[in-house]
Design a protein around this motif. Sequence first.
Motif, mmCIF file in Angstrom:
data_model
loop_
_atom_site.group_PDB
_atom_site.id
_atom_site.type_symbol
_atom_site.label_atom_id
_atom_site.label_comp_id
_atom_site.label_asym_id
_atom_site.label_seq_id
_atom_site.Cartn_x
_atom_site.Cartn_y
_atom_site.Cartn_z
ATOM 1 N N TYR A 29 50.245 39.381 -9.276
ATOM 2 C CA TYR A 29 50.466 39.082 -7.860
ATOM 3 C C TYR A 29 49.648 40.031 -6.982
ATOM 4 O O TYR A 29 48.978 39.599 -6.027
ATOM 5 N N ARG A 30 49.668 41.313 -7.290
ATOM 6 C CA ARG A 30 48.932 42.297 -6.493
ATOM 7 C C ARG A 30 47.428 42.027 -6.535
ATOM 8 O O ARG A 30 46.738 42.105 -5.515
ATOM 9 N N GLU A 31 46.905 41.711 -7.715
ATOM 10 C CA GLU A 31 45.467 41.466 -7.856
ATOM 11 C C GLU A 31 45.038 40.206 -7.120
ATOM 12 O O GLU A 31 44.064 40.216 -6.357
ATOM 13 N N TRP A 32 45.753 39.128 -7.350
ATOM 14 C CA TRP A 32 45.345 37.879 -6.700
ATOM 15 C C TRP A 32 45.561 37.931 -5.199
ATOM 16 O O TRP A 32 44.782 37.358 -4.437
ATOM 17 N N LYS A 33 46.588 38.635 -4.753
ATOM 18 C CA LYS A 33 46.780 38.816 -3.305
ATOM 19 C C LYS A 33 45.618 39.625 -2.721
ATOM 20 O O LYS A 33 45.123 39.310 -1.629
ATOM 21 N N ALA A 34 45.145 40.635 -3.439
ATOM 22 C CA ALA A 34 44.001 41.431 -2.985
ATOM 23 C C ALA A 34 42.748 40.570 -2.881
ATOM 24 O O ALA A 34 41.944 40.734 -1.949
ATOM 25 N N GLN A 35 42.572 39.649 -3.813
ATOM 26 C CA GLN A 35 41.415 38.752 -3.758
ATOM 27 C C GLN A 35 41.497 37.833 -2.548
ATOM 28 O O GLN A 35 40.495 37.611 -1.851
ATOM 29 N N LEU B 115 48.055 28.158 -16.178
ATOM 30 C CA LEU B 115 48.838 28.545 -17.348
ATOM 31 C C LEU B 115 50.305 28.655 -16.934
ATOM 32 O O LEU B 115 50.614 29.263 -15.909
ATOM 33 N N PRO B 116 51.215 28.070 -17.690
ATOM 34 C CA PRO B 116 52.628 28.020 -17.257
ATOM 35 C C PRO B 116 53.207 29.375 -16.895
ATOM 36 O O PRO B 116 54.006 29.485 -15.949
ATOM 37 N N TRP B 117 52.820 30.419 -17.611
ATOM 38 C CA TRP B 117 53.398 31.745 -17.338
ATOM 39 C C TRP B 117 52.798 32.402 -16.097
ATOM 40 O O TRP B 117 53.227 33.477 -15.696
ATOM 41 N N HIS B 118 51.801 31.761 -15.460
ATOM 42 C CA HIS B 118 51.253 32.253 -14.199
ATOM 43 C C HIS B 118 51.660 31.383 -13.008
ATOM 44 O O HIS B 118 51.286 31.674 -11.870
ATOM 45 N N HIS B 119 52.406 30.305 -13.260
ATOM 46 C CA HIS B 119 52.781 29.379 -12.195
ATOM 47 C C HIS B 119 53.545 30.047 -11.067
ATOM 48 O O HIS B 119 53.286 29.796 -9.890
ATOM 49 N N ASP B 120 54.499 30.901 -11.411
ATOM 50 C CA ASP B 120 55.332 31.504 -10.369
ATOM 51 C C ASP B 120 54.502 32.338 -9.398
ATOM 52 O O ASP B 120 54.755 32.326 -8.182
ATOM 53 N N VAL B 121 53.503 33.038 -9.923
ATOM 54 C CA VAL B 121 52.671 33.876 -9.066
ATOM 55 C C VAL B 121 51.833 33.020 -8.119
ATOM 56 O O VAL B 121 51.777 33.278 -6.916
ATOM 57 N N VAL B 122 51.175 31.998 -8.654
ATOM 58 C CA VAL B 122 50.286 31.201 -7.802
ATOM 59 C C VAL B 122 51.098 30.388 -6.789
ATOM 60 O O VAL B 122 50.676 30.218 -5.632
ATOM 61 N N LYS B 123 52.278 29.909 -7.173
ATOM 62 C CA LYS B 123 53.117 29.185 -6.211
ATOM 63 C C LYS B 123 53.602 30.130 -5.112
ATOM 64 O O LYS B 123 53.656 29.738 -3.934
ATOM 65 N N ARG B 124 53.932 31.348 -5.478
ATOM 66 C CA ARG B 124 54.356 32.336 -4.480
ATOM 67 C C ARG B 124 53.242 32.591 -3.467
ATOM 68 O O ARG B 124 53.486 32.624 -2.247
ATOM 69 N N LEU B 125 52.023 32.736 -3.945
ATOM 70 C CA LEU B 125 50.893 32.989 -3.047
ATOM 71 C C LEU B 125 50.572 31.770 -2.195
ATOM 72 O O LEU B 125 50.265 31.903 -0.996
ATOM 73 N N ALA B 126 50.648 30.593 -2.778
ATOM 74 C CA ALA B 126 50.368 29.367 -2.020
ATOM 75 C C ALA B 126 51.342 29.222 -0.853
ATOM 76 O O ALA B 126 50.953 28.840 0.257
ATOM 77 N N LYS B 127 52.609 29.538 -1.093
ATOM 78 C CA LYS B 127 53.607 29.440 -0.037
ATOM 79 C C LYS B 127 53.460 30.578 0.977
ATOM 80 O O LYS B 127 53.633 30.372 2.187
#
Length: 244
Positions: free
Chosen positions: A103-109, A133-145
């Motif tokens: 989450y921290r890395e992708w938010k920084a990007q 990847l299913p185990w990364h879904h929660d992070v990307v959905k959190r950032l999208a929202k």
Amino acid sequence: MINQLIINADDFGMTEGVTIGILLAHQQGVLTSTTCMMNMPFAEFALKQAQKFPQLGVGIHLVLTLGKPLIDGALSYTDENGDFKRPSSYEDGKPHADENELYREWKAQIDKFIEIAGQKPTHIDSHHHVHLLPWHHDVVKRLAKEYNIPIRQEEQIAEDLPYVPCDITFYNKKMNLEYFKELTEKYSHTLEIMCHPALLDQRLCNISSYTTLRMEELEILRSPELIEFIKSNHIELINYSHIK
């Protein structure tokens, strides 16, 4: 047949040649959208050049498998040199990142994109499709929202997020004009087609196994035959900024 089409080029900013090739595919062809890799040396160049083309949608190509991360101290996805681990470094060939570190890395990007571009990315996708990847879904959905932007989805992973089916098969041996046309007939309503046009340069040869075929993609996307096919079938070319 579809009536709306997003044609998105991945890897914007990866190299100078990739970046210029993508811009040519938009300026002279049918490409409508691209996604930028914010840890690559030509990311700022890419975003500044894109400002000359207001009809080009520019999203973010989240990175987890190439180059160096933007944040320090992450261990779940970095090697002894501090680089992102390549997919082959993982036991199953797929990256597995700690949720908080990711989450921290992708938010920084994303934040770096906004700092340079002066606006949010039109949407989210990722290098090597790691956000799917299913185990990364929660992070990307959190950032999208959090940023209120859509994400690329092959199959719908969140009912409360905009969904445009994305076909990622226009690639390698299936990368030809006839197959592109087949995809527009296979789906209905709105579709995203992923592509990788580029001009070949030395850096691309050094870091990617997908090289000369990118130049063939560029020629297809600029071909009069494809331009006429889209026009004659009344397919509206859009980008993710048109998706509500």
